[in-house]
Design an enzyme around this catalytic site. Structure first.
Site, short mmCIF file in Angstrom:
data_model
loop_
_atom_site.label_atom_id
_atom_site.label_comp_id
_atom_site.label_asym_id
_atom_site.label_seq_id
_atom_site.Cartn_x
_atom_site.Cartn_y
_atom_site.Cartn_z
N GLY A 33 -49.33 53.26 28.51
CA GLY A 33 -50.26 53.30 29.63
C GLY A 33 -49.56 53.07 30.95
N GLY A 62 -51.65 52.21 37.67
CA GLY A 62 -52.13 50.85 37.63
C GLY A 62 -51.13 49.81 37.18
N ILE A 63 -51.62 48.89 36.35
CA ILE A 63 -50.81 47.76 35.90
C ILE A 63 -49.58 48.22 35.13
CG2 ILE A 63 -50.80 45.70 34.44
CD1 ILE A 63 -53.83 45.49 35.00
N SER A 123 -57.59 40.53 27.93
CA SER A 123 -58.41 40.30 29.12
C SER A 123 -59.36 39.14 28.89
CB SER A 123 -59.23 41.55 29.46
OG SER A 123 -60.16 41.28 30.49
N TYR A 168 -65.92 46.97 25.21
CA TYR A 168 -64.63 46.70 25.83
C TYR A 168 -64.22 45.24 25.61
CZ TYR A 168 -61.04 45.97 29.35
OH TYR A 168 -59.88 45.64 29.97
#
Length: 286
Positions: A13, A17-18, A141, A166
């Site tokens: 990923g 972003g991150i 998260s 999620y």
């Protein structure tokens, strides 16, 4: 942070972003970084951008991590080129407004956010063991808070809520990390999970996800570079060289929920994940 010259890192990923900022930060610390993305054009462009920004060559591999066949191909492609891995950083993830099913018949959030971590990690364990001391870093998260696994509706067939599904996938990330740490403790491999903070990325900018309230909240969110700091810390800091099975936020140990500390649930999730991915070859603790 430690100097990472000579250390090979795989970041999933990593095209935005991150993940992208994590790859950039690890390159700055001297690591050899391989990024993983889904689309060839975008992934190649990001690799070139990172290379231009850091002066270090950046390799890339392609995979749709919602597909278990693609995860297997990713591992095969990596092992065909490299036999050693020092850090695996499982960062890829997603949230879906409505229930979607993958090519494997799996709920997409569950497949991408949890099963891809599980399968890719297990397939790359030989390379990580060869690179020992090695580290596995799983981006979870605090969205896991307030969630529990519904074993009778693991893939949200009966009831689907984008935020609940999620959050459950992030709970699974922590449970997986803790069980993984137990199983690989004798291989010279550590495994830790983290909360990156609430970060303003494209991930949270999906139409219909937040509405006007999301745009206001975005003003108070962390930047992707800030959100990457705990990932970079766990991948490189000598302070956590011997720490395993932990959950971190702001580069500090962080206590997850009681549900995330449930050893029986972690073991059960591992066994379910083995069946769903067709994997049954992981090392077991003595």
């Amino acid at each position: 942070m430690a100097e990472l010259t000579g250390k090979r890192v795989l970041v999933t990923g990593a095209t935005a972003g991150i993940g992208k900022e994590t790859a950039k930060g690890l390159l700055a610390h001297g690591a050899e970084v391989i990024i993983v993305g889904r689309g060839a054009e975008k992934t190649r462009a990001v690799a070139e951008e990172l290379q231009a920004a850091t002066g270090k060559r950046v390799e890339y591999l392609l995979a749709d991590l919602s597909s278990m066949a693609d995860v297997r191909r990713l591992a095969k492609d990596f092992l065909a080129r490299w036999d050693t891995l020092h850090v695996l950083l499982n960062n890829a993830g997603g949230i879906n407004l409505s229930r979607e099913v993958t090519v494997d018949g799996l709920e997409r959030t569950f497949a991408t956010n949890h099963l891809s971590y599980f399968l890719l990690t297990n397939l790359l364990l030989p390379a990580l063991a060869k690179g020992a001391p090695a580290r596995i870093v799983n981006v979870a998260s605090d969205a896991h808070r307030g969630q529990r696994i519904d074993w009778d509706d693991l893939q949200a067939e009966k009831s689907y809520s984008q935020f609940k599904v999620y959050g459950r996938s992030k709970l699974m990330n922590i449970l997986f990390t803790r069980e993984l740490a137990r199983r690989v403790k004798d291989l010279g491999i550590t495994a830790n999970a983290l909360h990156p903070g609430v970060v303003a990325t494209n991930f949270l900018a999906k139409p219909g996800l937040w509405g006007v309230a999301g745009k206001v909240a975005g003003l108070f969110m962390l930047s992707p570079a800030q959100g990457a700091q705990t990932s970079i810390y766990l991948a490189s800091s000598p302070e956590v060289a011997n720490v395993t099975g932990g959950y971190f936020a702001k580069s500090k140990p962080h206590t997850p929920t009681a549900e995330a500390l449930d050893d029986a649930a972690a073991k059960r999730l591992w066994e379910v994940s083995e069946r769903l991915t067709g994997l049954n070859a992981a090392p077991r603790a003595a």
